[in-house]
Structure formats: C-alpha cells, structure tokens
Scaffold this motif. Structure first.
Motif, PDB file in Angstrom:
ATOM      1  N   CYS A 223       0.827  -1.213   0.000  1.00 48.62           N
ATOM      2  CA  CYS A 223       0.000   0.000   0.000  1.00 48.62           C
ATOM      3  C   CYS A 223       0.860   1.261   0.000  1.00 48.62           C
ATOM      4  CB  CYS A 223      -0.950  -0.012   1.198  1.00 48.62           C
ATOM      5  SG  CYS A 223      -2.334  -1.167   1.056  1.00 48.62           S
ATOM      6  N   ALA A 224       1.913   1.231   0.799  1.00 45.56           N
ATOM      7  CA  ALA A 224       2.814   2.387   0.843  1.00 45.56           C
ATOM      8  C   ALA A 224       3.506   2.585  -0.498  1.00 45.56           C
ATOM      9  CB  ALA A 224       3.850   2.190   1.955  1.00 45.56           C
ATOM     10  N   GLY A 225       3.949   1.486  -1.108  1.00 43.78           N
ATOM     11  CA  GLY A 225       4.632   1.572  -2.389  1.00 43.78           C
ATOM     12  C   GLY A 225       3.744   2.094  -3.504  1.00 43.78           C
ATOM     13  N   LEU A 226       2.447   1.825  -3.404  1.00 51.85           N
ATOM     14  CA  LEU A 226       1.500   2.292  -4.425  1.00 51.85           C
ATOM     15  C   LEU A 226       0.928   3.670  -4.100  1.00 51.85           C
ATOM     16  CD1 LEU A 226      -0.466  -1.033  -5.083  1.00 51.85           C
ATOM     17  CD2 LEU A 226       1.132   0.102  -6.649  1.00 51.85           C
ATOM     18  N   GLY A 227       1.344   4.231  -2.971  1.00 51.68           N
ATOM     19  CA  GLY A 227       0.881   5.564  -2.589  1.00 51.68           C
ATOM     20  C   GLY A 227      -0.538   5.602  -2.063  1.00 51.68           C
ATOM     21  N   ILE A 228      -1.020   4.481  -1.519  1.00 48.87           N
ATOM     22  CA  ILE A 228      -2.380   4.412  -0.994  1.00 48.87           C
ATOM     23  C   ILE A 228      -2.408   4.966   0.428  1.00 48.87           C
ATOM     24  CG2 ILE A 228      -4.282   2.877  -0.350  1.00 48.87           C
ATOM     25  CD1 ILE A 228      -3.257   0.941  -2.518  1.00 48.87           C
ATOM     26  N   THR A 229      -3.279   5.912   0.686  1.00 51.28           N
ATOM     27  CA  THR A 229      -3.478   6.427   2.039  1.00 51.28           C
ATOM     28  C   THR A 229      -4.430   5.496   2.773  1.00 51.28           C
ATOM     29  OG1 THR A 229      -3.187   8.703   1.287  1.00 51.28           O
ATOM     30  CG2 THR A 229      -4.272   8.374   3.422  1.00 51.28           C
ATOM     31  N   VAL A 230      -4.013   5.006   3.932  1.00 51.01           N
ATOM     32  CA  VAL A 230      -4.834   4.059   4.687  1.00 51.01           C
ATOM     33  C   VAL A 230      -5.415   4.748   5.917  1.00 51.01           C
ATOM     34  CG1 VAL A 230      -4.903   1.864   5.906  1.00 51.01           C
ATOM     35  CG2 VAL A 230      -3.450   2.118   3.884  1.00 51.01           C
ATOM     36  N   HIS A 231      -6.745   4.731   6.020  1.00 53.99           N
ATOM     37  CA  HIS A 231      -7.437   5.257   7.194  1.00 53.99           C
ATOM     38  C   HIS A 231      -7.881   4.062   8.031  1.00 53.99           C
ATOM     39  CE1 HIS A 231      -7.672   9.301   5.394  1.00 53.99           C
ATOM     40  NE2 HIS A 231      -7.967   8.681   4.264  1.00 53.99           N
ATOM     41  N   GLU A 232      -7.153   3.782   9.106  1.00 51.84           N
ATOM     42  CA  GLU A 232      -7.472   2.638   9.950  1.00 51.84           C
ATOM     43  C   GLU A 232      -8.457   3.018  11.052  1.00 51.84           C
ATOM     44  OE1 GLU A 232      -3.900  -0.290  10.281  1.00 51.84           O
ATOM     45  OE2 GLU A 232      -3.075   1.731  10.545  1.00 51.84           O
ATOM     46  N   ASN A 233      -9.145   1.993  11.586  1.00 48.93           N
ATOM     47  CA  ASN A 233     -10.127   2.194  12.650  1.00 48.93           C
ATOM     48  C   ASN A 233     -11.106   3.309  12.267  1.00 48.93           C
ATOM     49  OD1 ASN A 233      -8.833   0.271  14.460  1.00 48.93           O
ATOM     50  ND2 ASN A 233      -7.200   1.804  14.634  1.00 48.93           N
ATOM     51  N   THR A 234     -11.541   3.250  11.014  1.00 46.67           N
ATOM     52  CA  THR A 234     -12.387   4.296  10.462  1.00 46.67           C
ATOM     53  C   THR A 234     -13.688   3.702   9.949  1.00 46.67           C
ATOM     54  OG1 THR A 234     -10.474   5.627   9.810  1.00 46.67           O
ATOM     55  CG2 THR A 234     -12.560   6.096   8.704  1.00 46.67           C
ATOM     56  N   ALA A 235     -14.793   4.091  10.542  1.00 46.20           N
ATOM     57  CA  ALA A 235     -16.115   3.670  10.082  1.00 46.20           C
ATOM     58  C   ALA A 235     -16.721   4.793   9.252  1.00 46.20           C
ATOM     59  CB  ALA A 235     -17.013   3.342  11.269  1.00 46.20           C
ATOM     60  N   VAL A 236     -17.095   4.498   8.025  1.00 46.67           N
ATOM     61  CA  VAL A 236     -17.729   5.488   7.161  1.00 46.67           C
ATOM     62  C   VAL A 236     -19.227   5.472   7.437  1.00 46.67           C
ATOM     63  CG1 VAL A 236     -18.246   6.127   4.778  1.00 46.67           C
ATOM     64  CG2 VAL A 236     -15.951   5.354   5.399  1.00 46.67           C
ATOM     65  N   THR A 237     -19.781   6.624   7.780  1.00 48.38           N
ATOM     66  CA  THR A 237     -21.193   6.714   8.175  1.00 48.38           C
ATOM     67  C   THR A 237     -22.064   7.461   7.168  1.00 48.38           C
ATOM     68  OG1 THR A 237     -20.649   8.683   9.473  1.00 48.38           O
ATOM     69  CG2 THR A 237     -20.638   6.562  10.619  1.00 48.38           C
ATOM     70  N   GLY A 238     -21.455   7.988   6.113  1.00 50.87           N
ATOM     71  CA  GLY A 238     -22.231   8.691   5.098  1.00 50.87           C
ATOM     72  C   GLY A 238     -21.433   8.849   3.825  1.00 50.87           C
ATOM     73  N   VAL A 239     -22.133   8.821   2.690  1.00 51.64           N
ATOM     74  CA  VAL A 239     -21.478   8.973   1.390  1.00 51.64           C
ATOM     75  C   VAL A 239     -22.186  10.076   0.619  1.00 51.64           C
ATOM     76  CG1 VAL A 239     -20.840   7.841  -0.773  1.00 51.64           C
ATOM     77  CG2 VAL A 239     -20.901   6.512   1.348  1.00 51.64           C
ATOM     78  N   GLU A 240     -21.408  11.030   0.129  1.00 49.61           N
ATOM     79  CA  GLU A 240     -21.921  12.094  -0.733  1.00 49.61           C
ATOM     80  C   GLU A 240     -21.231  11.999  -2.088  1.00 49.61           C
ATOM     81  OE1 GLU A 240     -24.369  13.977   0.004  1.00 49.61           O
ATOM     82  OE2 GLU A 240     -24.554  13.520   2.150  1.00 49.61           O
ATOM     83  N   ALA A 241     -21.633  12.838  -3.023  1.00 59.44           N
ATOM     84  CA  ALA A 241     -21.080  12.773  -4.373  1.00 59.44           C
ATOM     85  C   ALA A 241     -19.592  13.088  -4.414  1.00 59.44           C
ATOM     86  CB  ALA A 241     -21.843  13.731  -5.288  1.00 59.44           C
ATOM     87  N   ASP A 242     -19.090  13.893  -3.451  1.00 64.32           N
ATOM     88  CA  ASP A 242     -17.688  14.308  -3.512  1.00 64.32           C
ATOM     89  C   ASP A 242     -16.899  14.021  -2.237  1.00 64.32           C
ATOM     90  OD1 ASP A 242     -18.952  16.100  -1.877  1.00 64.32           O
ATOM     91  OD2 ASP A 242     -18.230  17.905  -2.912  1.00 64.32           O
ATOM     92  N   HIS A 243     -17.502  13.303  -1.277  1.00 57.22           N
ATOM     93  CA  HIS A 243     -16.772  12.976  -0.066  1.00 57.22           C
ATOM     94  C   HIS A 243     -17.503  11.889   0.726  1.00 57.22           C
ATOM     95  CE1 HIS A 243     -19.796  15.755   1.598  1.00 57.22           C
ATOM     96  NE2 HIS A 243     -19.586  15.138   2.775  1.00 57.22           N
ATOM     97  N   VAL A 244     -16.777  11.304   1.682  1.00 57.75           N
ATOM     98  CA  VAL A 244     -17.405  10.409   2.652  1.00 57.75           C
ATOM     99  C   VAL A 244     -17.200  11.008   4.032  1.00 57.75           C
ATOM    100  CG1 VAL A 244     -17.018   8.364   1.220  1.00 57.75           C
ATOM    101  CG2 VAL A 244     -15.343   8.960   2.997  1.00 57.75           C
ATOM    102  N   THR A 245     -18.105  10.680   4.940  1.00 58.76           N
ATOM    103  CA  THR A 245     -18.017  11.168   6.318  1.00 58.76           C
ATOM    104  C   THR A 245     -17.773   9.999   7.250  1.00 58.76           C
ATOM    105  OG1 THR A 245     -19.584  12.938   5.794  1.00 58.76           O
ATOM    106  CG2 THR A 245     -19.203  12.458   8.131  1.00 58.76           C
ATOM    107  N   THR A 246     -16.862  10.157   8.199  1.00 60.29           N
ATOM    108  CA  THR A 246     -16.532   9.093   9.126  1.00 60.29           C
ATOM    109  C   THR A 246     -17.290   9.269  10.438  1.00 60.29           C
ATOM    110  OG1 THR A 246     -14.646  10.221  10.139  1.00 60.29           O
ATOM    111  CG2 THR A 246     -14.224   8.988   8.109  1.00 60.29           C
ATOM    112  N   ALA A 247     -17.231   8.236  11.279  1.00 59.36           N
ATOM    113  CA  ALA A 247     -17.969   8.248  12.539  1.00 59.36           C
ATOM    114  C   ALA A 247     -17.523   9.370  13.468  1.00 59.36           C
ATOM    115  CB  ALA A 247     -17.822   6.893  13.234  1.00 59.36           C
ATOM    116  N   ASP A 248     -16.274   9.815  13.324  1.00 51.86           N
ATOM    117  CA  ASP A 248     -15.800  10.902  14.186  1.00 51.86           C
ATOM    118  C   ASP A 248     -15.953  12.271  13.530  1.00 51.86           C
ATOM    119  OD1 ASP A 248     -13.884  10.586  12.258  1.00 51.86           O
ATOM    120  OD2 ASP A 248     -12.240  10.125  13.636  1.00 51.86           O
ATOM    121  N   GLY A 249     -16.740  12.316  12.463  1.00 54.52           N
ATOM    122  CA  GLY A 249     -17.076  13.597  11.849  1.00 54.52           C
ATOM    123  C   GLY A 249     -16.101  14.115  10.820  1.00 54.52           C
ATOM    124  N   VAL A 250     -15.104  13.346  10.464  1.00 54.97           N
ATOM    125  CA  VAL A 250     -14.114  13.785   9.477  1.00 54.97           C
ATOM    126  C   VAL A 250     -14.670  13.599   8.066  1.00 54.97           C
ATOM    127  CG1 VAL A 250     -11.814  13.361   8.526  1.00 54.97           C
ATOM    128  CG2 VAL A 250     -12.186  13.265  11.001  1.00 54.97           C
TER     129      VAL A 250
END
Length: 398
Positions: free
Chosen positions: A197-224
């Motif tokens: 993942c690091a070699g491919l430049g993938i950003t990993v968000h661990e311990n992250t629950a996605v609670t909403g999906v919009e057309a241009d972003h996702v929202t996580t359980a902690d409001g990010v």
C-alpha cells in the motif's frame, strides 16, 4: 418421466453444479435446466480488474454447455414457491412457471450497503459485472489527482484499492478500514500489505467507520470529511432476497440453512450452494461467502443429489479452507495460509510468486466452470421409478 432438476444462477457454484450433475446422471433420466439472466459466465473474482480497465475473456454459456444435455434458460428468477415446487422466471417474452423435482439454489449475493446513507446513490460496487463496468467508466473519466476512496479493508477492498492504484498511479487512492489494516492476517501478511500500500501511494485510514457517502466525499464516525470523487463500497455481501420470501428455513441474513450435503433442512428437494447457503464448516463455524467455499459446496450438492437419486453413497467430503489468495495489483500478491476453519497461521507467500499463484487459482476456478464435464465418468448412472414413485439405481452405464 424425467426427473426435473433446475439450477438457479450460473456463477461459479451454479455452473459447476449443473455440469457435474450432467456428468453424474444419465441424460435419459434427468432434465437439467440452468437459469441465468446473462448469456455468459462472469469471473466475479476479477471484477476489480475489469473496473481498473482490463478486458476479460468472454465465456459464453452456449459454448460451455454445448453437448452436455444442460438446457440454458436466459431469464431472471422472479419468484419461487417451494411448496408447489415451482419457479417463476421472466424474460423478454414475459413470465413463465417452471416445475422442478430437485432445485439447486445458487443465486449468490450482491453488494451490501449496510444501510449507510448515500451509499446506494453515490457509491460504486464491484460485486458484479454491471457495477464493475460503471466504475470502470467513472474511473476512466477522472482527471489526474482525483481522490478515490475504497471503503472496506477486507479481501475485496484490498484488491480493489491496489488494482486501481497500480492501474492509475495519477489518482489519489485511499482505503478506509473499520479495523487495522489486514488485522486478520499473520504478522508477515500484515507487514506485506502495508508495504504494498505504501509503495503504491495508498493512504490508509485505519479504525475508520464510514457513516455517510456524498457525491464528492465520505463522512466518518468521528465527523471527518474525506474527499472522494469516486467511492468504491466493499463492506461485504448481501444474499439475493428471494429465499427469504419463501417458506424455506433461512438465517438472519437470508441464507438458506442446509445440512452437510447442502440440502435444505426444511425442504428436502431443495439444495443451496455458495453464498446463498448457511453451511457449517470445521470448528462448527459458518463458511464465509467466497469462491473458496462455493465451489466445494457445488461439488457436495451435485454428488449428494446424484447419490440420492441413484442409491449411491453420499459424499463425505469435508468443507475446509487451506489459504486466502489476495492479489495486490498485477505484480504482487499475498497467499495467507490458514487453518481448516479459516484462521491465519504464520506461514505466508508474498510478492511476485504469490501474484502468479493467485492468477493460477483464478484460472483454475474458471477452467473448472468452463470444463465441467472433464475428469468424470463418460456417462452417468441410470435411475428408474418403482411403483411407489421412489427413485432407484438400476445400473452404471459404460
């Protein structure tokens, strides 16, 4: 009158079961109908490749089952009545009822939105070819630097994120995992996944629950808010809802409860295989939804039906696991060895050799579907009906 066997669904499990039944049983005694909405076989384990822009070899069912005696019915399954033993199918000519003596339910599963708001409207799936093709078109239209978020850190999520990142290094690919990255893998497996993942430049968000999906972003359980021009949703699968609408005994997720021969515990003329079945494996644990579970369950069901119709011995093949095969792009991979009940052990293969291993597994799975009649007796066992209507074996054909 021939014994009528209907197989619903022609994914890995349904196609394998239909071909194996045709080989096990004599064409003079059985009529096997395979119902599927699409005319060719879909390699579901390669949908992340299709989405990333690769072309897959077409595999028409008309060629696969030519000369086997299996009748292909191109239609959508719209209803099942297991009490009257009928299936309703719909095609361009309308609806029709088919009657069966034995039913093999292999309708599989689709993506699972988990009820997260906005997922159905804005996210993409790779649970089947239509979704993978929509994602392919969307990715092809993205400008350099556009953010792509893959939600789900399991096998499908890892394969999707690494495939997209390798095919489109100009995109900003991120992976959102509910737990830590590869938390079910061995230490060697986890370390390799992080390295890739690091070699491919993938950003990993661990311990992250996605609670909403919009057309241009996702929202996580902690409001990010995480930018996402494209969201790929890979948080598990949901079974086809038809079984739950019948009188079949199903579990809480709609899977048909079966015994060790893949036979419904409530309706003995119904068998369920693959993702549609709630079957127990080693350690009294349910088998996970996967090709690794589905193909052996198809063998088990087909051999059990043949044995019961011909008076043969029921199969006693254990349904167990050996490894988990994960592609990490086209040039890297991970083969995680596991216990019979699917728990990771220390041993694992990584790198180019693991990628080749995974490719051989995918080709082998497709070969087993495309060549369902090879490696078995040239003609099946004969059966007949006695005065009471009980099916009995009479002889083995040469």
């Amino acid at each position: 009158m021939k014994h009528r066997i209907i197989v619903l669904g022609a994914g890995y499990t349904g196609a394998v079961a239909a071909g194996r039944l045709a080989r096990r049983l004599h064409a003079d005694d059985v009529a096997i109908t395979l119902v599927n909405a699409e005319p060719d076989f879909v390699e579901r384990v390669r949908m992340h490749q299709l989405a990333a822009g690769q072309d897959l070899r077409p595999r028409p069912f008309s060629e696969m089952f030519a000369g086997t005696g299996v009748e292909l019915r191109l239609a959508k399954v719209t209803g099942i009545d297991v009490d009257t033993r009928t299936v309703t199918v719909t095609d361009a000519h309308g609806a029709q009822e088919l009657t069966y003596d034995s039913l093999v339910y292999a309708l599989g599963s689709g993506w699972n939105t988990q009820g997260v708001p906005g997922t159905a409207e804005h996210a993409h799936d790779i649970a089947g070819r239509p979704g993978a093709l929509r994602l392919r078109e969307r990715l092809a239209g993205l400008d350099s630097g556009a953010p792509v978020v893959v939600v789900g850190g399991g096998l499908t999520g890892l394969e999707a994120a690494t495939e997209i990142a390798e095919a489109r290094p100009d995109l900003d690919v991120a992976l959102a995992a509910r737990g830590t990255l590869g938390d079910w893998l061995s230490p060697k497996g986890r370390a390799h996944v992080r390295k890739v993942c690091a070699g491919l430049g993938i950003t990993v968000h661990e311990n992250t629950a996605v609670t909403g999906v919009e057309a241009d972003h996702v929202t996580t359980a902690d409001g990010v808010s995480v930018p996402a021009a494209v969201t790929v949703w890979t948080t598990g699968f949901a079974v086809h809802p038809i079984a739950e609408a019948t009188t079949l005994e199903v579990n809480g997720t709609g899977q048909i409860v079966v015994d060790g021969t893949m036979r419904s515990v409530s309706h003995p003329d119904v068998y369920a295989i693959g993702d549609a079945a709630m079957a127990m494996g080693p350690g009294d644990k349910p088998l996970r939804m996967s090709c690794a579970s589905g193909t052996p369950s198809a063998w088990q069901a087909a051999d059990s039906i043949a044995a019961r119709l011909t008076g043969g011995k029921l199969p006693a093949m254990p349904l167990r696991y050996f490894n988990q095969c994960i592609s990490l792009g086209r040039r890297d991979g991970l083969i995680q060895y596991v216990t019979a009940d699917d728990r990771s052990v220390r041993a694992a293969l990584t790198g180019r050799f693991a990628a080749l291993y995974k490719e051989l597994v995918c080709k082998g799975a497709a070969w087993g579907v495309v060549n369902p009649m090879l490696g078995m007796p040239t003609r099946g066992r004969r059966l007949t009906q006695d005065g009471s209507g009980t099916t009995q074996a009479v002889h083995e054909s040469a």
